[in-house]
Write a protein that holds these residues in place. Structure first.
Motif, PDB file in Angstrom:
ATOM      1  N   ILE A  43       0.844  -1.211   0.000  1.00 22.84           N
ATOM      2  CA  ILE A  43       0.000   0.000   0.000  1.00 22.84           C
ATOM      3  C   ILE A  43       0.869   1.246   0.000  1.00 22.84           C
ATOM      4  N   LEU A  44       1.921   1.236   0.819  1.00 24.85           N
ATOM      5  CA  LEU A  44       2.818   2.394   0.876  1.00 24.85           C
ATOM      6  C   LEU A  44       3.521   2.605  -0.463  1.00 24.85           C
ATOM      7  N   GLY A  45       3.944   1.509  -1.090  1.00 26.09           N
ATOM      8  CA  GLY A  45       4.586   1.629  -2.403  1.00 26.09           C
ATOM      9  C   GLY A  45       3.655   2.218  -3.446  1.00 26.09           C
ATOM     10  N   LEU A  46       2.386   1.772  -3.428  1.00 22.64           N
ATOM     11  CA  LEU A  46       1.399   2.323  -4.358  1.00 22.64           C
ATOM     12  C   LEU A  46       1.172   3.818  -4.101  1.00 22.64           C
ATOM     13  N   LEU A  47       1.057   4.184  -2.830  1.00 23.42           N
ATOM     14  CA  LEU A  47       0.846   5.594  -2.489  1.00 23.42           C
ATOM     15  C   LEU A  47       2.021   6.454  -2.938  1.00 23.42           C
ATOM     16  N   CYS A  48       3.220   5.941  -2.800  1.00 22.82           N
ATOM     17  CA  CYS A  48       4.399   6.696  -3.237  1.00 22.82           C
ATOM     18  C   CYS A  48       4.408   6.895  -4.747  1.00 22.82           C
ATOM     19  N   LEU A  49       3.980   5.871  -5.485  1.00 19.66           N
ATOM     20  CA  LEU A  49       3.889   6.014  -6.946  1.00 19.66           C
ATOM     21  C   LEU A  49       2.840   7.042  -7.345  1.00 19.66           C
ATOM     22  N   VAL A  50       1.709   7.023  -6.638  1.00 23.82           N
ATOM     23  CA  VAL A  50       0.685   8.036  -6.886  1.00 23.82           C
ATOM     24  C   VAL A  50       1.218   9.435  -6.549  1.00 23.82           C
ATOM     25  N   GLY A  51       2.051   9.489  -5.509  1.00 25.56           N
ATOM     26  CA  GLY A  51       2.639  10.765  -5.123  1.00 25.56           C
ATOM     27  C   GLY A  51       3.500  11.384  -6.207  1.00 25.56           C
ATOM     28  N   LEU A  52       4.061  10.557  -7.101  1.00 25.17           N
ATOM     29  CA  LEU A  52       4.841  11.087  -8.219  1.00 25.17           C
ATOM     30  C   LEU A  52       4.015  12.009  -9.096  1.00 25.17           C
ATOM     31  N   VAL A  53       2.714  11.762  -9.127  1.00 25.46           N
ATOM     32  CA  VAL A  53       1.810  12.606  -9.915  1.00 25.46           C
ATOM     33  C   VAL A  53       1.104  13.626  -9.032  1.00 25.46           C
ATOM     34  N   PHE A  54       0.647  13.176  -7.876  1.00 26.79           N
ATOM     35  CA  PHE A  54      -0.202  14.025  -7.035  1.00 26.79           C
ATOM     36  C   PHE A  54       0.555  15.221  -6.453  1.00 26.79           C
ATOM     37  N   VAL A  55       1.782  14.994  -5.982  1.00 26.18           N
ATOM     38  CA  VAL A  55       2.548  16.103  -5.381  1.00 26.18           C
ATOM     39  C   VAL A  55       2.817  17.208  -6.405  1.00 26.18           C
ATOM     40  N   PRO A  56       3.309  16.909  -7.629  1.00 27.38           N
ATOM     41  CA  PRO A  56       3.471  17.982  -8.621  1.00 27.38           C
ATOM     42  C   PRO A  56       2.162  18.682  -8.976  1.00 27.38           C
ATOM     43  N   VAL A  57       1.061  17.916  -8.984  1.00 22.31           N
ATOM     44  CA  VAL A  57      -0.240  18.524  -9.272  1.00 22.31           C
ATOM     45  C   VAL A  57      -0.604  19.548  -8.204  1.00 22.31           C
ATOM     46  N   MET A  58      -0.383  19.220  -6.933  1.00 23.68           N
ATOM     47  CA  MET A  58      -0.690  20.143  -5.849  1.00 23.68           C
ATOM     48  C   MET A  58       0.208  21.373  -5.905  1.00 23.68           C
ATOM     49  N   ILE A  59       1.487  21.175  -6.265  1.00 22.63           N
ATOM     50  CA  ILE A  59       2.394  22.327  -6.411  1.00 22.63           C
ATOM     51  C   ILE A  59       1.932  23.220  -7.549  1.00 22.63           C
ATOM     52  N   LEU A  60       1.554  22.600  -8.674  1.00 22.37           N
ATOM     53  CA  LEU A  60       1.047  23.365  -9.812  1.00 22.37           C
ATOM     54  C   LEU A  60      -0.234  24.100  -9.441  1.00 22.37           C
ATOM     55  N   LEU A  61      -1.079  23.449  -8.656  1.00 20.55           N
ATOM     56  CA  LEU A  61      -2.330  24.066  -8.206  1.00 20.55           C
ATOM     57  C   LEU A  61      -2.050  25.309  -7.365  1.00 20.55           C
ATOM     58  N   VAL A  62      -1.087  25.218  -6.478  1.00 21.02           N
ATOM     59  CA  VAL A  62      -0.739  26.356  -5.627  1.00 21.02           C
ATOM     60  C   VAL A  62      -0.205  27.510  -6.456  1.00 21.02           C
ATOM     61  N   VAL A  63       0.676  27.212  -7.416  1.00 22.12           N
ATOM     62  CA  VAL A  63       1.255  28.260  -8.258  1.00 22.12           C
ATOM     63  C   VAL A  63       0.174  28.975  -9.058  1.00 22.12           C
ATOM     64  N   MET A  64      -0.726  28.211  -9.679  1.00 16.63           N
ATOM     65  CA  MET A  64      -1.792  28.814 -10.480  1.00 16.63           C
ATOM     66  C   MET A  64      -2.774  29.588  -9.605  1.00 16.63           C
ATOM     67  N   TRP A  65      -3.034  29.054  -8.425  1.00 10.84           N
ATOM     68  CA  TRP A  65      -3.925  29.738  -7.480  1.00 10.84           C
ATOM     69  C   TRP A  65      -3.358  31.091  -7.092  1.00 10.84           C
ATOM     70  N   PHE A  66      -2.050  31.129  -6.786  1.00  5.66           N
ATOM     71  CA  PHE A  66      -1.403  32.397  -6.444  1.00  5.66           C
ATOM     72  C   PHE A  66      -1.455  33.385  -7.608  1.00  5.66           C
ATOM     73  N   SER A  67      -1.256  32.878  -8.829  1.00  8.24           N
ATOM     74  CA  SER A  67      -1.257  33.773  -9.992  1.00  8.24           C
ATOM     75  C   SER A  67      -2.640  34.353 -10.264  1.00  8.24           C
ATOM     76  N   LEU A  68      -3.680  33.560 -10.005  1.00  7.50           N
ATOM     77  CA  LEU A  68      -5.038  34.049 -10.232  1.00  7.50           C
ATOM     78  C   LEU A  68      -5.436  35.126  -9.224  1.00  7.50           C
ATOM     79  N   THR A  69      -4.896  35.025  -8.020  1.00  8.19           N
ATOM     80  CA  THR A  69      -5.259  35.987  -6.963  1.00  8.19           C
ATOM     81  C   THR A  69      -4.229  37.103  -6.822  1.00  8.19           C
ATOM     82  N   ASP A  70      -3.260  37.164  -7.770  1.00 12.16           N
ATOM     83  CA  ASP A  70      -2.199  38.182  -7.711  1.00 12.16           C
ATOM     84  C   ASP A  70      -1.455  38.138  -6.377  1.00 12.16           C
TER      85      ASP A  70
END
Length: 482
Positions: free
Chosen positions: A179-206
């Motif tokens: 289960i931990l191995g699967l979660l870590c593999l998902v994290g390869l996608v999910f963590v960058p998505v959350m970082i991208l979400l934060v960056v875009m969120w900041f840009s939208l709100t100036d």
């Protein structure tokens, strides 16, 4: 459980998965999909918000720029409101495309929110849109199932499972490591998505984001982590009880279809069947029929309003309305607005009660279907759910009522009671009064109310997570090697 054993198992699973070229290819495809979904959502929000602000400023200028008029004419001239979107709605569209973008406000009449994106789109919209949340909710589970369907069943087929158990690896450690191995593999996608979400969120709100938005983003991340843990646990459990990898894959695909496609669609149709709602034509007809029974405030000789007139003359000890210290027509218009608004709100509340009964079918199934829980909670946190739409309509109706009653108040205070003669100039008041109407400020649902509305979804995710931990503990004692 021994932590170092769990870590070794998860690292080994991680390395084996990344050696598979198909997994690398899927990761690349998912990454491209996320970039596309995030960019299109960001661009759509930015374009619509810029357009909304521009047109709302134009509407305000036109309202304040109107010449001297009779206030009741201004009440019927009306005001246009454009719906503001929550900054995080670019992540999860929810019901955004069906909500409508603008509503025209006028006295004595409640108009619907019009010009939704769905109304101008083709029938393809019924198949959904590619949003970041949609990929996380529907495609990531498929990705997890593809990665993990053989995580234990393949060990059983290759006879390496007996070796692992005989070397002292416990079932709890094996299940937890996978289960931990699967979660870590998902994290390869999910963590960058959350970082991208934060960056875009900041840009939208100036870069002027609020604490409320930050907390919502935190809850979104937490909700999806719990959801992925649930999916990973189900995947490993199915693989553990399956004798072959093929049967494991078939079971997991069947579960995906059941939870993602069949249950949500069936629940919607079942809710509408059990609690049918009146059509818009029926709703408007029922409201109009009741309004007719209460009289017409524009008719000075109406029987219903005659009683109000008589009570006013008696209260102020005068014989005619011309002797009243305020404009009689303005007073009657204000009373008529109270009556018509009360009738509409009563019928609208009945309609909402029916919708609530329909939605309760879906909401109750969140305990059976974790996809429904995370879907509802995600839409609520991004301000694109049904409750947000109803909250917007209620605030708009309050503003419309405020506009109508302000114009009635101005008429009562500034328009003479004397009847006009044929050659008299029409009664008007200074256009400076139009500025007394405050701008409409939409207040998004606060987090306390939000979690009260979505308590079922929150509890459902927690029950699923804790329940699966209990099941995993039970399985570790009863599961067989062969």
């Amino acid at each position: 459980m021994r932590i170092h054993i769990i870590r070794l198992i998860s690292i080994q699973f991680w390395k084996q998965s990344l050696q598979n070229k198909a997994v690398i290819f899927l990761l690349m495809i998912l990454s491209l999909l996320f970039v596309f979904a995030a960019y299109t959502g960001w661009q759509d929000y930015k374009t619509q918000e810029d357009t909304r602000v521009k047109h709302q400023v134009d509407v305000r200028k036109q309202w304040e720029g109107k010449p001297d008029k009779h206030p009741h004419r201004m009440a019927h001239y009306g005001y246009l409101i454009f719906r503001a979107r929550y900054p995080l709605s670019f992540f999860d569209y929810g019901l955004e495309r069906y909500m409508g973008n603008s509503v025209f406000l006028e006295a004595h009449k409640q108009n619907t929110v019009n010009f939704s994106e769905a109304g101008f789109s083709s029938g393809m919209l019924r198949f959904g849109e590619v949003s970041t949340a949609m990929i996380l909710q529907t495609l990531i589970p498929l990705f997890i199932f593809f990665l993990g369907f053989s995580c234990i069943s393949a060990e059983r087929e290759n006879n390496t499972l007996k070796v692992l158990i005989s070397q002292g690896v416990r079932w709890k450690e094996l299940l937890a490591g996978k289960i931990l191995g699967l979660l870590c593999l998902v994290g390869l996608v999910f963590v960058p998505v959350m970082i991208l979400l934060v960056v875009m969120w900041f840009s939208l709100t100036d870069f002027k984001s609020t604490v409320d938005e930050f907390l919502r983003l935190f809850w979104i991340g937490g909700a999806y982590l719990i959801y992925f843990f649930i999916v990973c646990s189900v995947c490993v459990m199915v693989s553990a009880v399956s004798k072959t990898s093929r049967s494991s894959l078939v079971k997991l695909i069947g579960l995906w279809l059941l939870f993602i496609v069949i249950i949500p669609r069936t629940a919607q149709a079942f809710g509408a069947y059990l609690h049918p709602a009146p059509s818009k034509i029926d709703f408007d007809t029922n409201v109009e029929n009741e309004l007719v029974k209460t009289g017409d405030s524009h008719n000075p000789n109406d029987i219903y309003y005659q009683r109000i007139k008589d009570s006013l003359l008696h209260a102020y000890q005068v014989k005619t309305v011309e002797e009243l210290p305020f404009n009689y027509s303005g007073y009657i218009m204000a009373e008529g607005e109270k009556i018509s608004s009360g009738i509409y709100n009563r019928h609208w509340q009945k309609q909402l009660d029916i919708y609530e009964e329909q939605n309760s079918i879906n909401r109750s199934l969140a305990f059976v279907n974790p996809f429904q829980a995370v879907k509802d909670l995600s839409a609520a946190l991004t301000g694109s759910d049904f409750n947000s739409y109803i909250n917007y309509q209620e605030q708009v109706e309050g503003y419309r009522y405020q506009l109508a009653q302000l114009m009635n108040k101005l008429q009562m205070e500034n328009i003479s009671n004397k009847k006009q003669q044929g050659n008299d100039k029409p009664y008007t008041i200074s256009s400076d009064h139009w500025k007394e109407l405050p701008d409409f400020q939409y207040r998004f649902i606060d987090q306390t109310t939000l979690f009260q509305n979505e308590m079922v979804s929150v509890i459902s995710l927690l029950v699923w997570a804790l329940g699966l931990l209990f099941v995993l503990h039970f399985m570790s004692k009863t599961i067989k090697i062969n």
